[in-house]
Design a protein around this motif. Structure first.
Motif, PDB file in Angstrom:
ATOM      1  N   LEU A 344       0.871  -1.223  -0.432  1.00 12.70           N
ATOM      2  CA  LEU A 344      -0.211  -0.515   0.235  1.00 12.70           C
ATOM      3  C   LEU A 344       0.770   1.571  -0.297  1.00 12.70           C
ATOM      4  N   ALA A 345       1.841   1.333   0.708  1.00 18.01           N
ATOM      5  CA  ALA A 345       2.410   2.604   0.725  1.00 18.01           C
ATOM      6  C   ALA A 345       3.837   2.753  -0.401  1.00 18.01           C
ATOM      7  N   ASP A 346       3.793   1.547  -1.174  1.00 15.15           N
ATOM      8  CA  ASP A 346       4.503   1.817  -2.180  1.00 15.15           C
ATOM      9  C   ASP A 346       3.874   2.260  -3.553  1.00 15.15           C
ATOM     10  N   GLY A 347       2.774   2.169  -3.134  1.00 17.02           N
ATOM     11  CA  GLY A 347       1.337   2.614  -4.398  1.00 17.02           C
ATOM     12  C   GLY A 347       1.053   4.190  -4.283  1.00 17.02           C
ATOM     13  N   VAL A 348       0.777   4.359  -2.827  1.00 17.34           N
ATOM     14  CA  VAL A 348       0.174   5.658  -2.221  1.00 17.34           C
ATOM     15  C   VAL A 348       1.756   6.818  -2.209  1.00 17.34           C
ATOM     16  N   TYR A 349       2.880   6.078  -1.856  1.00 17.03           N
ATOM     17  CA  TYR A 349       3.337   7.657  -1.463  1.00 17.03           C
ATOM     18  C   TYR A 349       3.209   8.822  -1.940  1.00 17.03           C
ATOM     19  N   ALA A 350       3.077   9.197  -3.514  1.00 14.84           N
ATOM     20  CA  ALA A 350       3.173   9.878  -4.305  1.00 14.84           C
ATOM     21  C   ALA A 350       2.013  10.762  -3.960  1.00 14.84           C
ATOM     22  N   ARG A 351       0.661  10.346  -3.281  1.00 16.28           N
ATOM     23  CA  ARG A 351      -0.243  10.547  -3.677  1.00 16.28           C
ATOM     24  C   ARG A 351      -0.166  11.174  -2.319  1.00 16.28           C
ATOM     25  N   ASP A 352       0.154  10.687  -0.901  1.00 17.16           N
ATOM     26  CA  ASP A 352      -0.393  10.906   0.037  1.00 17.16           C
ATOM     27  C   ASP A 352       1.082  10.412   0.793  1.00 17.16           C
ATOM     28  N   PRO A 353       1.884  11.260   1.035  1.00 16.16           N
ATOM     29  CA  PRO A 353       3.217  10.597   1.903  1.00 16.16           C
ATOM     30  C   PRO A 353       2.902  10.328   2.921  1.00 16.16           C
ATOM     31  N   LYS A 354       2.115  11.209   4.086  1.00 15.52           N
ATOM     32  CA  LYS A 354       2.003  10.841   5.730  1.00 15.52           C
ATOM     33  C   LYS A 354       1.284   9.443   5.033  1.00 15.52           C
ATOM     34  N   LEU A 355       0.664   8.872   5.030  1.00 12.79           N
ATOM     35  CA  LEU A 355       0.289   7.555   5.185  1.00 12.79           C
ATOM     36  C   LEU A 355       0.941   6.540   5.341  1.00 12.79           C
ATOM     37  N   ALA A 356       1.759   6.904   4.173  1.00 13.42           N
ATOM     38  CA  ALA A 356       2.602   6.501   3.580  1.00 13.42           C
ATOM     39  C   ALA A 356       3.913   5.871   4.985  1.00 13.42           C
ATOM     40  N   VAL A 357       4.527   7.050   5.045  1.00  9.10           N
ATOM     41  CA  VAL A 357       4.996   7.078   6.882  1.00  9.10           C
ATOM     42  C   VAL A 357       4.485   6.598   7.529  1.00  9.10           C
ATOM     43  N   ALA A 358       3.431   6.729   8.018  1.00 12.73           N
ATOM     44  CA  ALA A 358       2.505   5.798   9.014  1.00 12.73           C
ATOM     45  C   ALA A 358       2.186   4.237   8.909  1.00 12.73           C
ATOM     46  N   LEU A 359       2.966   3.997   7.247  1.00 12.21           N
ATOM     47  CA  LEU A 359       2.449   2.366   7.611  1.00 12.21           C
ATOM     48  C   LEU A 359       3.846   1.655   7.522  1.00 12.21           C
ATOM     49  N   LEU A 360       4.974   2.219   7.765  1.00 15.69           N
ATOM     50  CA  LEU A 360       6.064   1.998   7.316  1.00 15.69           C
ATOM     51  C   LEU A 360       7.052   2.266   8.770  1.00 15.69           C
ATOM     52  N   LYS A 361       6.501   3.142   9.108  1.00 19.59           N
ATOM     53  CA  LYS A 361       7.401   3.741  10.450  1.00 19.59           C
ATOM     54  C   LYS A 361       7.280   2.658  11.768  1.00 19.59           C
ATOM     55  N   ASP A 362       8.406   2.318  12.417  1.00 16.59           N
ATOM     56  CA  ASP A 362       8.489   1.096  13.488  1.00 16.59           C
ATOM     57  C   ASP A 362       8.244  -0.403  12.879  1.00 16.59           C
ATOM     58  N   LEU A 363       7.935  -0.241  12.074  1.00 17.55           N
ATOM     59  CA  LEU A 363       7.897  -1.977  11.510  1.00 17.55           C
ATOM     60  C   LEU A 363       8.770  -3.171  11.896  1.00 17.55           C
ATOM     61  N   HIS A 364      10.229  -2.258  12.547  1.00 19.00           N
ATOM     62  CA  HIS A 364      11.317  -3.690  13.336  1.00 19.00           C
ATOM     63  C   HIS A 364      10.693  -4.090  14.617  1.00 19.00           C
ATOM     64  N   GLN A 365      10.255  -3.400  15.285  1.00 18.62           N
ATOM     65  CA  GLN A 365       9.128  -3.575  16.164  1.00 18.62           C
ATOM     66  C   GLN A 365       8.163  -4.604  16.421  1.00 18.62           C
ATOM     67  N   LYS A 366       7.269  -4.088  15.302  1.00 18.24           N
ATOM     68  CA  LYS A 366       6.190  -4.697  15.383  1.00 18.24           C
ATOM     69  C   LYS A 366       6.479  -6.011  14.737  1.00 18.24           C
ATOM     70  N   HIS A 367       6.998  -5.951  13.652  1.00 22.27           N
ATOM     71  CA  HIS A 367       7.357  -7.366  12.832  1.00 22.27           C
ATOM     72  C   HIS A 367       8.856  -7.594  12.419  1.00 22.27           C
ATOM     73  N   PRO A 368       9.502  -7.787  13.057  1.00 19.72           N
ATOM     74  CA  PRO A 368      11.218  -7.746  13.528  1.00 19.72           C
ATOM     75  C   PRO A 368      11.269  -8.737  11.944  1.00 19.72           C
ATOM     76  N   ASP A 369      10.563  -9.842  12.244  1.00 21.48           N
ATOM     77  CA  ASP A 369      10.741 -11.047  10.872  1.00 21.48           C
ATOM     78  C   ASP A 369      10.049 -10.373   9.432  1.00 21.48           C
ATOM     79  N   PHE A 370      10.098  -9.338   9.181  1.00 21.02           N
ATOM     80  CA  PHE A 370       9.171  -9.145   8.051  1.00 21.02           C
ATOM     81  C   PHE A 370      10.459  -9.581   6.874  1.00 21.02           C
ATOM     82  N   THR A 371      10.937 -10.659   6.140  1.00 25.07           N
ATOM     83  CA  THR A 371      11.607 -10.521   5.075  1.00 25.07           C
ATOM     84  C   THR A 371      11.821  -9.761   4.161  1.00 25.07           C
ATOM     85  N   ASP A 372      10.744  -8.938   4.234  1.00 27.05           N
ATOM     86  CA  ASP A 372      10.785  -7.292   3.508  1.00 27.05           C
ATOM     87  C   ASP A 372      11.361  -6.337   3.802  1.00 27.05           C
ATOM     88  N   LEU A 373      11.609  -5.779   4.204  1.00 22.17           N
ATOM     89  CA  LEU A 373      11.859  -4.930   6.087  1.00 22.17           C
ATOM     90  C   LEU A 373      12.575  -3.957   5.672  1.00 22.17           C
TER      91      LEU A 373
END
Length: 422
Positions: A344-373
């Protein structure tokens, strides 16, 4: 194929007055058809010309020539009845149909099988026995209506006869009426002519034979024409109705919606969105039904699967609207799956960068095993640097990628980002 109600699936009765009830219940109207004023001259022509022929050996070929106008009118009558209703200016064809080459061509191809059966039956009656000839006529005439319908639907060509079985199988009840009349009617005509031979002079016998032949021919044409009216749509005949292009399932849903059967439509759409053939339109329809029925809890539960379909279809505006709707109810709402957040962030960051930041920040804390981190933080760094001018904050995420990701491709992208921002 019988017409059925889109709500209850019960068989529908035809609305047209000419199609009410089974064909056999209206058989009397077909038997009276040749005595309609526009068709009486055809019977008179055949009867008078046949009466003028006193030698029996010359009667058959010349009497057939006398029947040509009837053949043409019968073909034109079938075409008129089977055609679009809006183009019918009269109940019977006019005499100008005799000037149309297409009518004559159809008439000859329709007359051919009947004439062949009559010739074979007559030959058997003369050379073998009268019962054998009558049996031949009865059996052969059973196929004549199918051959007439084949010429009507497929066109006047020898190959049209090959489709005759289709019209027998697809309209067995109505075809049985036409075939029964063709068979038994022909035997009745022969029987009446034989009786006339014992009580009338030869010219009058010829006249009776011509009159009965014209009557039989026109009645059978009327029957075949109405069979084509009843079943022509499934045979591909253009009957002037609006061509239905919308699938049956969609038409049924639309009818149910107009009737207020929302729960029934919702049950159908729930089954559809669980299949692999579901589309974004199906999800959108289902979501709107839940909103109309006030089932907000179910609507919220399906928000993430719905968002997944929107992302897969790259319907970014709809996806952003869905996220905005969810965050209006719960300001902290975000998709739970990290892969969904990244897509979602990859598709909307140009339209809504704030939403993209909200989607991606702190992923390492919530999903440390995410392969595409690493990919997620590279995108986050790009958004921070290019859309908010926060190069220092972006550098922190680049260092995280360098220290936690061993992929050489990601390290190369980190170097490219730094070079682009210097």
């Amino acid at each position: 194929m019988e017409a059925r109600c889109l709500l209850c699936n019960h068989e529908l009765a035809p609305a047209g007055q000419s199609q009410v009830g089974p064909l056999w219940q209206r058989l009397d109207s077909y038997l009276r058809l040749p005595f309609a004023l526009p068709l009486l001259p055809l019977m008179a022509i055949w009867a008078v010309l046949a009466a003028l022929l006193t030698p029996l050996w010359a009667m058959v070929p010349v009497a057939l020539l006398a029947g040509f106008p009837t053949f043409a009118f019968a073909a034109a009558l079938m075409t008129l009845r089977a055609g679009p209703r809006k183009t019918r200016k009269a109940a019977f064809p006019g005499w100008d149909c005799l000037g149309e080459s297409g009518v004559w061509k159809s008439a000859l191809w329709q007359a051919l099988p009947a004439v062949v059966v009559i010739a074979l039956a007559g030959g058997l009656m003369v050379t073998v026995s009268v019962p054998g000839g009558l049996l031949m006529a009865m059996i052969g005439m059973l196929l004549v209506p199918a051959l007439w319908l084949a010429v009507l639907v497929q066109g006047a060509a020898p190959g049209a006869y090959a489709a005759a079985a289709t019209y027998i199988a697809s309209a067995p009840r109505d075809y049985g009426v036409a075939a029964g009349f063709a068979s038994l009617g022909s035997v009745l005509v022969v029987a009446l002519v034989v009786v006339a031979m014992d009580v009338l002079p030869v010219p009058l016998v010829h006249a009776v034979a011509g009159l009965l032949a014209a009557w039989w021919w026109l009645v059978l044409a009327g029957l075949c024409g109405d069979i084509a009216v009843r079943h022509g749509r499934q045979w591909g005949l253009n009957q002037g109705g609006r061509r239905v292009t919308q699938p049956l399932a969609e038409r049924r849903q639309r009818t149910q919606l107009c009737a207020g059967r929302f729960d029934k439509v919702l049950l159908t759409t729930t089954k559809i969105i669980k299949t692999k053939k579901a589309t974004v339109a199906d999800w959108h329809h289902h979501d709107r039904l839940l909103a109309v029925l006030g089932k907000e809890q179910e609507r919220t539960a399906l928000a993430e699967p719905y968002l997944d379909w929107l992302i897969g279809a790259q319907a970014w505006d709809d996806a952003m609207a869905l996220v905005a709707r969810q965050r209006l109810r719960d300001p902290q709402w975000l998709p739970a799956a990290p892969a969904l957040r990244l897509a979602l962030a990859d598709g909307v960051y140009a339209r809504d960068p704030k939403l993209a930041v909200a989607l991606l920040k702190d992923l390492h804390q919530k999903h440390p095993d995410f392969t595409d981190l690493g990919e997620a933080y590279l995108l986050l760094a790009k958004v921070l640097a290019e859309h908010f001018g926060l190069a220092g904050k972006a550098e922190q995420y680049l260092r995280f990628v360098e220290s936690h990701c061993r992929d050489a491709r990601l390290r190369q992208k980190v170097s490219e980002c730094r070079a682009a921002w210097e």
